[in-house]
Enzyme design. Structure first.
Site, PDB file in Angstrom:
ATOM      1  N   ASP A  92       0.808  -1.223   0.000  1.00  0.00           N
ATOM      2  CA  ASP A  92       0.000   0.000   0.000  1.00  0.00           C
ATOM      3  C   ASP A  92       0.842   1.273   0.000  1.00  0.00           C
ATOM      4  OD1 ASP A  92       0.710  -0.941   2.586  1.00  0.00           O
ATOM      5  OD2 ASP A  92      -0.750   0.395   3.519  1.00  0.00           O
ATOM      6  N   GLU A 106      -0.521  -2.280   5.028  1.00  0.00           N
ATOM      7  CA  GLU A 106       0.444  -2.301   6.127  1.00  0.00           C
ATOM      8  C   GLU A 106       0.348  -1.037   6.964  1.00  0.00           C
ATOM      9  OE1 GLU A 106       3.688  -1.201   8.456  1.00  0.00           O
ATOM     10  OE2 GLU A 106       3.433  -0.235   6.512  1.00  0.00           O
TER      11      GLU A 106
END
Length: 433
Positions: free
Chosen positions: A103, A169
């Site tokens: 991400d 994350e």
């Protein structure tokens, strides 16, 4: 107790010695160099097309296509957008996992790179700029490169490598109960086959080519703290006719800072408690009836963390009560303590030196108060997380732009090292029994 048992069992296994011939370092070097043009291209493509947590559909598609092209078993949609690749060696053996996060962040990029992001996404209901301001574009590309190198050595491998490409994350997006690692675990990412160990890395400011980590507590546990204050609205000229939540908010910040500085022994473990946002009011001459504050708590000791949370909640209630206001206090864990297994940490030191060269590995770096949800994988199986120095050439790591900064721009020269550390940690783990 579980950690001590796992560490001692693992140490006995590792001490048993090599069970198969090692793949030589020169072969790994040559294979890494062959894949580097692809790794650089992937990195730049991911960088130009960043996606927020649980929205990494394009990134997942690129990863999935590549893993399937290598002949790996692939599972998609694990933890919404997560991808699992499974490489089974020519002979049976142990199972090891390698992990990369996917991400990006709601950040307006200011690197000036030719492939800088102009992408946008939706965050908390708003359209925001999106950028890979934490280096996850590098992580995906390096693990894809490692998958290609290891797939090319399949006939030399006894055992199985599991490639974990993890979404979200940076924490659970608003409205989501779990972040990427916790959700992937809940949906069976570490099952069938179950790895005996997991390794991961992160690019950070540091001398390019350097690698650093520490056994046991390495990166802090991270909690999000939310505080809602309720008072009574009044004219700014008549504060005594209402309940001033602005004054309460100021006292709450002072209370949090004082509690951290005066009730926690700084010689034991690092502790950081920061109030980072305060939102209240709409007009300069109206004292509002409510205020919201949010912040982050970083700790390395569970008991110490729990005690500080309890003291903070009690103290904030008392502050609010003194003004005639009320307070709601909430804490949500974003990441647990990154606990590097001692046995695996000892194994990893010479492997990382093999990858990075003598004098470039520090296996005793001080702990850091930044956090990583890789920690949740380590609660299920032993693991080690390490950092790669990736400051730009000629820039002092102490002053280079940090992760999450609009100017964060990790050095592409460390991409080969990241691929090589992934490959060698997997190979050397599997070569022992």
């Amino acid at each position: 107790m579980r950690r001590l048992f796992a560490a001692s069992t693992l140490a006995l296994l590792l001490a048993a010695g090599a069970a198969q011939a090692q793949v030589d370092t020169a072969s790994v070097d040559a294979a890494v160099q062959r894949v580097m043009p692809e790794v650089v291209a992937w990195r730049r493509d991911f960088h130009q097309h960043p996606e927020l947590g649980f929205a990494e559909t394009r990134s997942a598609g690129v990863i999935t296509d590549h893993l399937r092209s290598l002949g790996l078993e692939v599972r998609t949609g694990v933890g919404k957008t997560g991808v699992i690749g499974i490489l089974r060696g020519a002979r049976p053996g142990r199972v090891v996992a390698l992990r990369a996060d996917m991400d990006a962040l709601p950040v307006q990029e200011a690197t000036g790179l030719a492939f800088a992001s102009t992408a946008t996404g939706t965050y908390m209901g708003n359209t925001v700029p999106v950028a890979h301001a934490c280096g996850h574009d590098m992580h995906m590309a390096m693990l894809m490169g490692a998958a290609e190198v290891l797939a090319g050595m399949k006939n030399q491998i006894a055992g199985t490598v599991v490639f974990v490409f993890q979404p979200a994350e940076e924490g659970a997006p608003p409205g989501e109960p779990k972040g990427g690692a916790a959700l992937m675990i809940a949906e069976g990412a570490l099952n069938d086959p179950k790895p005996e160990a997991i390794f991961g890395l992160h690019v950070v400011p540091g001398r390019p080519g350097s690698v650093f980590y520490r056994p046991e507590g390495f990166m802090a546990a991270s909690d999000r703290v939310d505080i809602r204050l309720k008072g009574k609205q009044t004219h700014g000229a008549w504060p005594w006719r209402g309940v001033d939540v602005i004054a309460v908010a100021g006292q709450v910040v002072e209370t949090v800072n004082t509690l951290t500085a005066r009730t926690v022994d700084p010689t034991t473990t690092p502790t950081v408690f920061t109030i980072a946002t305060i939102n209240a009011g709409v007009r300069y001459n109206i004292i509002p009836d409510s205020a919201t504050l949010s912040g982050t708590l970083r700790t390395f000791d569970t008991a110490q963390r729990d005690a500080l949370v309890a003291r903070a909640e009690t103290a904030i209630d008392h502050v609010a009560e003194a003004y005639g206001a009320t307070a709601e206090f909430g804490v949500k864990q974003n990441a647990a303590l990154v606990f590097n297994d001692p046995g695996l940490s000892a194994l990893l030191a010479p492997v990382l030196t093999e990858a990075a060269g003598e004098g470039n590995v520090n296996p005793a770096t001080p702990p850091t108060t930044v956090a990583e949800d890789f920690s949740y994988f380590q609660q299920v199986i032993p693991g080690v997380f390490y950092h790669l120095g990736a400051s730009p050439d000629g820039v002092d790591p102490a002053t280079s732009a940090p992760n999450h900064s609009p100017e964060f721009s990790p050095n592409e020269k460390v991409l080969p090292l990241g691929v090589k550390t992934h490959v060698l940690t997997a190979l050397r783990f599997l070569e022992r029994s």
